[in-house]
Design an enzyme around this catalytic site. Structure first.
Site, PDB file in Angstrom:
ATOM      1  N   ASP A 202       0.820  -1.205   0.000  1.00 49.62           N
ATOM      2  CA  ASP A 202       0.000   0.000   0.000  1.00 49.62           C
ATOM      3  C   ASP A 202       0.859   1.262   0.000  1.00 49.62           C
ATOM      4  O   ASP A 202       1.866   1.338   0.704  1.00 49.62           O
ATOM      5  CB  ASP A 202      -0.892  -0.002   1.257  1.00 49.62           C
ATOM      6  CG  ASP A 202      -1.855   1.165   1.265  1.00 49.62           C
ATOM      7  OD1 ASP A 202      -2.733   1.182   0.390  1.00 49.62           O
ATOM      8  OD2 ASP A 202      -1.724   2.054   2.122  1.00 49.62           O
ATOM      9  N   GLU A 240      14.047 -15.425  -0.461  1.00 53.57           N
ATOM     10  CA  GLU A 240      14.354 -16.560   0.435  1.00 53.57           C
ATOM     11  C   GLU A 240      13.265 -17.619   0.311  1.00 53.57           C
ATOM     12  O   GLU A 240      13.531 -18.810   0.442  1.00 53.57           O
ATOM     13  CB  GLU A 240      14.352 -16.115   1.903  1.00 53.57           C
ATOM     14  CG  GLU A 240      15.573 -15.396   2.371  1.00 53.57           C
ATOM     15  CD  GLU A 240      15.305 -14.798   3.764  1.00 53.57           C
ATOM     16  OE1 GLU A 240      14.437 -15.310   4.520  1.00 53.57           O
ATOM     17  OE2 GLU A 240      15.958 -13.779   4.076  1.00 53.57           O
TER      18      GLU A 240
HETATM   19  C1  NOJ Z   1      -4.244   3.266  -0.938  1.00 55.89           C
HETATM   20  C2  NOJ Z   1      -5.431   2.386  -0.704  1.00 55.89           C
HETATM   21  O1  NOJ Z   1      -5.773   1.730  -1.901  1.00 55.89           O
HETATM   22  C3  NOJ Z   1      -6.531   3.288  -0.186  1.00 55.89           C
HETATM   23  O2  NOJ Z   1      -7.767   2.626  -0.133  1.00 55.89           O
HETATM   24  C4  NOJ Z   1      -6.117   3.819   1.168  1.00 55.89           C
HETATM   25  O3  NOJ Z   1      -7.071   4.737   1.625  1.00 55.89           O
HETATM   26  C5  NOJ Z   1      -4.759   4.522   1.094  1.00 55.89           C
HETATM   27  N1  NOJ Z   1      -3.793   3.792   0.320  1.00 55.89           N
HETATM   28  C6  NOJ Z   1      -4.185   4.714   2.482  1.00 55.89           C
HETATM   29  O4  NOJ Z   1      -3.826   3.478   3.036  1.00 55.89           O
END
Ligand code: NOJ
Length: 520
Positions: A202, A240
């Protein structure tokens, strides 16, 4: 001989599961792991190779689970860790791989480290794992703004401020603290040990930042050079284990900067947001496809093709508007929409995306042709963007409405009242209603996902007039997409699949066709 592992992510079709809205096993109106396990056969029949599951960890859900309180457990609303392990084993038994979502930029304000940092006060080593600073001139330490709106700093009762690039409930980790780095390597191992085949990372480009540095003309937190060292470490851990993919969520307009994340020894793939954002216009789509291939080919990295996800306007809505592009900043919520046109285009776009070389993502409900739900009752909205924008941007809930499975009225197979209400007209879009309908979106996706498994590797454009895109895969397969205003004569070959009916042997506007060009 070192063991070799299949590089399954190179051409996989990956289905994105937003667990809260996928399938409800307990009948409480919220999707869960029981629901997902029960629907694995549906996903096998659909023809996907892997599932990416959005965050499933214990979370106060201030941002749909992207505010993680514990990276090594499952939120009780979804199930238990034992059930997640069962799910992974069952998916593997059916030939499906599992990608989990790891959120390294920030956690929840309920995470044990952050709670301890608050409790122990200024000077605590736990504060060093986040970005705590004294204020400046009675205000925050600098003028950074949160991506969800409002200041990126919040003051705590002892007077210090902490950084959150997203909601205040999502404090940013300080990646210059070695304990943060070690913790995440351990989290990767935790999930790899439980069978995870891949990690979706993310907000992958914003981990490194220095709020104390004088402005240097660069973006203060996006794509700082230091972020690459983090992913080189992650890659060593993935290697790994072998056969595990690291997939970056990287929104960067500059293709060279984007490509740097796919350099040898870093991530395996990253989402193609340039393609996702492209307007429904032949030159724009051609440009993004060409740039994507030019960026990935020299690195021997597989391109990805993405039309939607849980953050963006659903394709039938977006493609049915005057402005068919997508921008995070400007969702055009409520703009006039021709859903029939948008759906025709979404069908053609699906055939385009699935004919391109590399891996393809399908966001749950895309295969049912669901549109963005734009009239959700305001008191049901949960996306923090709604509140943080001062109620000017309704945010992303409209693409997160629970899937319609069966029956003639909401909640269509979700128990009780689904956590977001579904439109009544989705009775024609349930998986049940579409399953045996040869003209449905679901049938189109099933057929296309099956056929795409057989596509030859090579890719060559065909010469076409303005408004038409056509390319060959090997010398046996051709894809033609008509984005122009006039019908286009279908080239020689046997029709494998078309996104809509032909007219007098011609491909109408907003229609795509797959041809077997064998011997033609
Ligand atoms: C990207 C994610 O796809 C989104 O849904 C989220 O709000 C933000 N990152 C923050 O984690």
């Amino acid at each position: 001989m070192p063991e070799t592992f299949p590089e399954w992510w190179r051409d996989a079709a990956i289905y994105q599961v937003y667990p809260r809205s996928f399938a409800d096993g307990t009948g409480d109106g919220i999707g869960d792991l029981g629901g997902l396990r029960a629907r694995l056969p549906y996903l096998v029949e659909l023809g996907v190779d892997a599932l990416w599951i959005n965050p499933w960890y214990p979370s106060p859900m201030a941002d749909g689970g992207y505010d993680v309180a514990d990276y090594r457990d499952i939120d009780p609303v979804f199930g238990t860790l034992a059930e997640a392990e069962k799910l992974i084993a069952e998916a593997h038994g059916l030939g499906l791989r599992i990608i989990i979502d790891v959120v390294p930029n920030h956690c929840s304000d309920q995470h044990a480290w952050f709670r301890r940092a608050l409790r122990e006060g200024p000077g605590s080593p736990f504060r060093d794992r986040f970005w705590f600073r004294p204020g400046r001139d009675g205000g925050p330490p600098n003028d950074w703004q949160s991506i969800f709106g409002g200041p990126a700093w919040t003051q705590v009762p002892d007077g210090e401020w902490y950084l959150h690039l997203f909601a205040p409930e999502q404090p940013d980790f300080n990646w210059s603290d070695p304990l943060v780095r070690e913790e995440f390597l351990d989290i990767l191992r935790f999930w790899f040990d439980r069978g995870a085949d891949g990690i979706r990372i993310d907000s992958a480009a914003v981990l490194v930042k220095d709020p104390d540095a004088a402005p240097d003309g660069l973006d203060p937190y996006t794509d700082r050079d230091g972020v690459h060292e983090i992913y080189r470490e992650w890659r060593r851990v993935a290697d790994e284990y072998g056969g595990r993919a690291l997939i970056g969520e990287i929104w960067l307009p500059d293709q060279d900067r984007f490509a740097a994340y796919l350099a040898p020894g870093e991530l395996h793939t990253a989402f193609n947001f340039d393609f996702l954002s492209s307007p429904w216009e032949a030159p724009a789509l051609r440009r993004t496809i060409e740039e994507t291939l030019a960026t990935h080919t020299p690195l021997n990295a597989p391109p990805t093709w993405v039309l939607s996800n849980h953050d963006v306007t659903r394709p039938p809505t977006r493609f049915g508007r005057a402005d068919t592009g997508f921008s995070l900043a400007e969702r055009n919520h409520g703009a006039p929409t021709d859903l029939a046109l948008g759906t025709r285009r979404a069908r053609a776009a699906a055939l385009l995306a699935m004919a391109l070389p590399g891996s393809v993502y399908v966001y749950q409900g895309e295969e049912l042709g669901l549109e963005e739900v734009e009239d959700l009752p305001l008191d049901k909205l949960q996306d923090p963007i709604w509140r943080r924008s001062g109620h000017t941007d309704r945010g992303r809930d409209g693409c997160r409405v629970p899937l319609p499975w069966s029956g003639d009225e909401p909640p269509f197979g979700f128990g009780a009242d689904s956590w977001l209400p579904q439109p009544a007209h989705w009775r024609t879009l349930t998986a049940e209603a579409q399953s045996d309908d040869p003209g449905s979106m679901l049938t189109l996706y099933r057929q296309a996902l099956r056929l795409r498994r057989e596509l030859p590797a090579s890719f060559t454009w065909r010469a076409t007039p303005d408004g038409v895109l056509a390319f060959d895969r090997g010398d046996t397969f051709t894809c033609v997409v008509n984005l122009g205003e006039h019908p286009y004569p279908v080239p020689a070959g046997e029709t494998l699949l078309a996104s809509g009916p032909l007219r007098n042997g011609e491909l109408p506007p907003d229609t795509a066709i797959w041809l077997s060009s064998h011997g033609s």
